[in-house]
Design an enzyme around this catalytic site. Structure first.
Site, PDB file in Angstrom:
ATOM      1  N   LYS A   1       0.889  51.885  20.989  1.00 10.94           N
ATOM      2  CA  LYS A   1       0.538  51.586  22.461  1.00 10.94           C
ATOM      3  C   LYS A   1       1.687  50.861  23.404  1.00 10.94           C
ATOM      4  O   LYS A   1       2.250  49.813  22.799  1.00 10.94           O
ATOM      5  CB  LYS A   1      -0.617  51.042  22.610  1.00 10.94           C
ATOM      6  CG  LYS A   1      -1.934  51.720  22.006  1.00 10.94           C
ATOM      7  CD  LYS A   1      -2.258  52.898  23.180  1.00 10.94           C
ATOM      8  CE  LYS A   1      -2.807  52.396  24.440  1.00 10.94           C
ATOM      9  NZ  LYS A   1      -4.135  51.873  24.464  1.00 10.94           N
TER      10      LYS A   1
ATOM     11  N   ASN B   1     -13.284  13.554  57.621  1.00  9.07           N
ATOM     12  CA  ASN B   1     -13.546  15.013  58.091  1.00  9.07           C
ATOM     13  C   ASN B   1     -12.345  15.553  58.641  1.00  9.07           C
ATOM     14  O   ASN B   1     -11.878  16.619  58.537  1.00  9.07           O
ATOM     15  CB  ASN B   1     -14.767  14.805  58.970  1.00  9.07           C
ATOM     16  CG  ASN B   1     -15.975  14.468  58.389  1.00  9.07           C
ATOM     17  OD1 ASN B   1     -16.106  14.215  56.907  1.00  9.07           O
ATOM     18  ND2 ASN B   1     -17.147  14.087  59.136  1.00  9.07           N
TER      19      ASN B   1
ATOM     20  N   SER C   1      -0.594  46.879  21.778  1.00  9.99           N
ATOM     21  CA  SER C   1      -1.873  46.557  21.400  1.00  9.99           C
ATOM     22  C   SER C   1      -2.179  46.019  19.919  1.00  9.99           C
ATOM     23  O   SER C   1      -1.207  46.109  19.300  1.00  9.99           O
ATOM     24  CB  SER C   1      -2.561  48.189  21.101  1.00  9.99           C
ATOM     25  OG  SER C   1      -3.712  48.187  20.212  1.00  9.99           O
TER      26      SER C   1
ATOM     27  N   GLU D   1      -2.738  46.712  35.737  1.00 11.06           N
ATOM     28  CA  GLU D   1      -4.140  46.627  35.629  1.00 11.06           C
ATOM     29  C   GLU D   1      -4.675  45.333  35.926  1.00 11.06           C
ATOM     30  O   GLU D   1      -5.859  45.288  36.554  1.00 11.06           O
ATOM     31  CB  GLU D   1      -4.691  46.767  34.067  1.00 11.06           C
ATOM     32  CG  GLU D   1      -4.554  48.251  33.589  1.00 11.06           C
ATOM     33  CD  GLU D   1      -4.568  48.436  32.098  1.00 11.06           C
ATOM     34  OE1 GLU D   1      -5.703  48.717  31.709  1.00 11.06           O
ATOM     35  OE2 GLU D   1      -3.484  48.486  31.324  1.00 11.06           O
TER      36      GLU D   1
ATOM     37  N   SER E   1     -14.509  16.303  44.149  1.00  8.47           N
ATOM     38  CA  SER E   1     -13.534  17.420  44.351  1.00  8.47           C
ATOM     39  C   SER E   1     -12.332  17.079  43.743  1.00  8.47           C
ATOM     40  O   SER E   1     -11.266  17.797  43.802  1.00  8.47           O
ATOM     41  CB  SER E   1     -13.554  17.803  45.708  1.00  8.47           C
ATOM     42  OG  SER E   1     -13.283  16.512  46.666  1.00  8.47           O
TER      43      SER E   1
ATOM     44  N   HIS F   1      -7.142  64.153  47.019  1.00  4.57           N
ATOM     45  CA  HIS F   1      -8.278  64.292  46.363  1.00  4.57           C
ATOM     46  C   HIS F   1      -7.789  64.321  44.679  1.00  4.57           C
ATOM     47  O   HIS F   1      -8.389  64.874  43.876  1.00  4.57           O
ATOM     48  CB  HIS F   1      -9.092  65.737  46.342  1.00  4.57           C
ATOM     49  CG  HIS F   1      -9.373  66.098  47.840  1.00  4.57           C
ATOM     50  ND1 HIS F   1     -10.561  65.651  48.537  1.00  4.57           N
ATOM     51  CD2 HIS F   1      -8.592  66.787  48.682  1.00  4.57           C
ATOM     52  CE1 HIS F   1     -10.475  65.998  49.575  1.00  4.57           C
ATOM     53  NE2 HIS F   1      -9.679  66.713  49.948  1.00  4.57           N
TER      54      HIS F   1
ATOM     55  N   ASN G   1       0.946  49.440  26.993  1.00  9.34           N
ATOM     56  CA  ASN G   1       0.035  49.342  28.129  1.00  9.34           C
ATOM     57  C   ASN G   1       0.675  48.615  29.385  1.00  9.34           C
ATOM     58  O   ASN G   1       1.272  47.695  29.485  1.00  9.34           O
ATOM     59  CB  ASN G   1      -1.180  48.630  27.594  1.00  9.34           C
ATOM     60  CG  ASN G   1      -1.779  49.083  26.410  1.00  9.34           C
ATOM     61  OD1 ASN G   1      -1.743  50.317  26.372  1.00  9.34           O
ATOM     62  ND2 ASN G   1      -2.439  48.340  25.647  1.00  9.34           N
TER      63      ASN G   1
HETATM   64  N1  ARG Z   1     -13.917  16.190  49.790  1.00  9.15           N
HETATM   65  C1  ARG Z   1     -14.576  16.448  51.069  1.00  9.15           C
HETATM   66  C2  ARG Z   1     -14.100  18.034  51.611  1.00  9.15           C
HETATM   67  O1  ARG Z   1     -13.344  18.347  50.795  1.00  9.15           O
HETATM   68  C3  ARG Z   1     -13.781  15.685  52.237  1.00  9.15           C
HETATM   69  C4  ARG Z   1     -14.455  15.270  53.525  1.00  9.15           C
HETATM   70  C5  ARG Z   1     -15.759  14.325  53.040  1.00  9.15           C
HETATM   71  N2  ARG Z   1     -16.445  13.822  54.074  1.00  9.15           N
HETATM   72  C6  ARG Z   1     -17.583  13.367  54.098  1.00  9.15           C
HETATM   73  N3  ARG Z   1     -18.306  13.069  55.182  1.00  9.15           N
HETATM   74  N4  ARG Z   1     -18.116  13.282  52.859  1.00  9.15           N
HETATM   75  O2  ARG Z   1     -14.822  18.497  52.251  1.00  9.15           O
END
Ligand code: ARG
Length: 461
Positions: A284, A111, A278, A291, A24, A157, A286
């Site tokens: 044009k 966590n 455009s 939008e 991530s 309406h 726009n």
């Molecule tokens: N990158 C993880 C998330 O966003 C962090 C927590 C990961 N915890 C684990 N037990 N793998 O949730």
């Protein structure tokens, strides 16, 4: 490939492409400040509770701050095989200060760490959004103040219904945004809670002080249940919902801007700075910004539904599914921040074509209710008056007249009690002036509404 923090029980490691799917870091690196803030509070508490020494704590804090500085100078390279922001920072910390860096994770799990980061991030984001909404509302009031006497057709309406003032129309969006702001403020009660110290799911055997980390991080309260602390994402769903509703409000306003600036209406002219051209049609201009704001509701709705589905049926406590809470929230926050800023700039620089509005409102039957009210003033029951006016309107349409142009003799053939004062009575500005009921469109009622709105903003700042 970097050595895994959790590598001890493994005989082989995932290949790079598996790491890439799991990682991530490419999106959670934006949580670096929150992660370091959380770690500093955690280390301070560990030291105050004599779980680590104060020298160790100082080394850790110094190391974390140097990482933060380098991150903001673009001097840190993150690794996908280190998965996320937490393990990347920990790895970097140990590289910089040695083994003692490994003590930071005592009495903590990723966590509760990620939950803390997300609470800190969401709180900051919501506070920022509240300020942006406030600023947008102040601009709406400003513009409305200049248009208490600007009369325009009011619609139902999308058919012309009754004349109203532009200020009255614009102020509607003030109140929608006021409700969004109040929803955000209420949500803060549930965002402003510390999960830190819940550890993996069950709490910890170390003598930690959760109230101290709560205080150090500026949270109002702590989660009472450690499983709830690490698995709750309600506050993100709530934030996504409010962001989305606010975007929906902006999309309604955007739709009006698009219509008002069309060749057909010409009620307003958008500034060149907030319009685009455009590539093929040289004439044009726009309303792309409006939008795009209308269009981006698709993605914010998507983010909300996506997290709702992620949470559905998810057992306690932490599951990796929860990593899916981030990209949608980050994007939704970014989208609303951008939309509010653009919208405010767009309406501050638009020109209101008062002349067009003045003529437009004379070329319709939106003063038909006035004729009925006029007859009611002559003691004719409203239902009967409605019937008479319906016939007058039909006659006018068939004979190509508007109500203000119909000769008195014709009027009198429909009802003898119609007299010459009817012509002033039917003037759109007179129709507006008469609507003095609270919340109505008359100058006095709109001024009262604007004053109330301004007082609300003053209370806030
Ligand atoms: N990158 C993880 C998330 O966003 C962090 C927590 C990961 N915890 C684990 N037990 N793998 O949730």
């Amino acid at each position: 490939m970097s050595k895994k923090a959790w590598g001890g029980r493994f005989e082989t490691q995932p290949e790079a492409w598996v790491d890439a799917f799991n990682a991530s870091i490419h999106f959670d690196h934006v949580l670096l400040d929150e992660d370091i803030e959380g770690s500093i509070a955690h280390a301070t508490m560990l030291s105050n509770q004599n779980i680590i020494s104060s020298e160790e704590c100082q080394d850790i804090i110094k190391g974390l701050k140097s990482i933060q500085k380098d991150y903001h100078k673009n001097n840190i390279t993150f690794s996908e095989s280190l998965e996320d922001i937490h393990l990347n920072i920990e790895h970097e910390l140990i590289k910089r200060i040695g083994k003692v860096g490994g003590k930071l994770h005592t009495a903590r799990s990723r966590n509760d760490q990620i939950a803390t980061d997300m609470h800190l991030y969401t709180k900051k984001a919501v506070q920022h959004l509240i300020k942006s909404i406030h600023s947008f509302q102040a601009s709406i009031i400003n513009i409305s103040n200049q248009h208490i006497d600007t009369i325009m057709p009011g619609y139902t309406h999308l058919q012309r219904a009754q004349p109203i003032s532009l200020a009255h129309h614009l102020m509607t969006y003030f109140w929608m945004l006021e409700r969004d702001k109040s929803r955000f403020k209420d949500a803060l009660k549930r965002i402003d809670i510390s999960p830190l110290g819940a550890a993996a799911l069950s709490g910890t055997t170390y003598p930690i002080d959760r109230h101290e980390t709560k205080r150090l991080l500026g949270f109002q309260d702590i989660y009472e249940n450690s499983l709830d602390a690490v698995s709750d994402r309600d506050y993100i769903i709530e934030t996504l919902h409010i962001i989305n509703l606010c975007m929906i409000h902006l999309s309604r306003f955007a739709e009006e801007i698009i219509f008002w600036s069309s060749e057909e209406a010409q009620f307003i002219t958008l500034s060149d700075a907030f319009s685009t051209g455009s590539s093929i049609m040289p004439q044009k201009k726009n309303p792309d910004m409006a939008e795009l704001i209308r269009g981006k509701v698709g993605r914010t709705t998507g983010h909300l539904v996506s997290l709702l589905m992620t949470l559905k049926g998810l057992p306690l406590a932490y599951n990796k599914d929860l990593q899916e809470d981030k990209e949608g929230l980050f994007d939704a926050v970014h989208t609303l921040k951008g939309a509010l800023r653009i919208f405010e700039g767009m309406i501050k620089t638009m020109t209101v074509n008062k002349e067009t509005l003045y003529h437009t409102v004379r070329q319709d039957f939106s003063n038909a209710t006035e004729l009925a009210d006029y007859l009611v003033g002559k003691n004719i029951p409203f239902r009967e008056a409605h019937e008479v006016v319906g016939k007058v309107v039909l006659w006018a349409i068939q004979n190509d007249y508007y109500l203000l142009d119909i000769p008195l003799t014709i009027y009198q053939s429909f009802h003898p009690s119609i007299e010459t004062d009817i012509y002033t009575y039917l003037e759109p500005q007179e129709a507006v002036k008469r609507r003095q009921s609270d919340g109505g469109t008359s100058q006095t009622a709109v001024q009262k509404q604007i004053n109330k709105a301004q007082a609300l903003l003053n209370e806030e700042s």
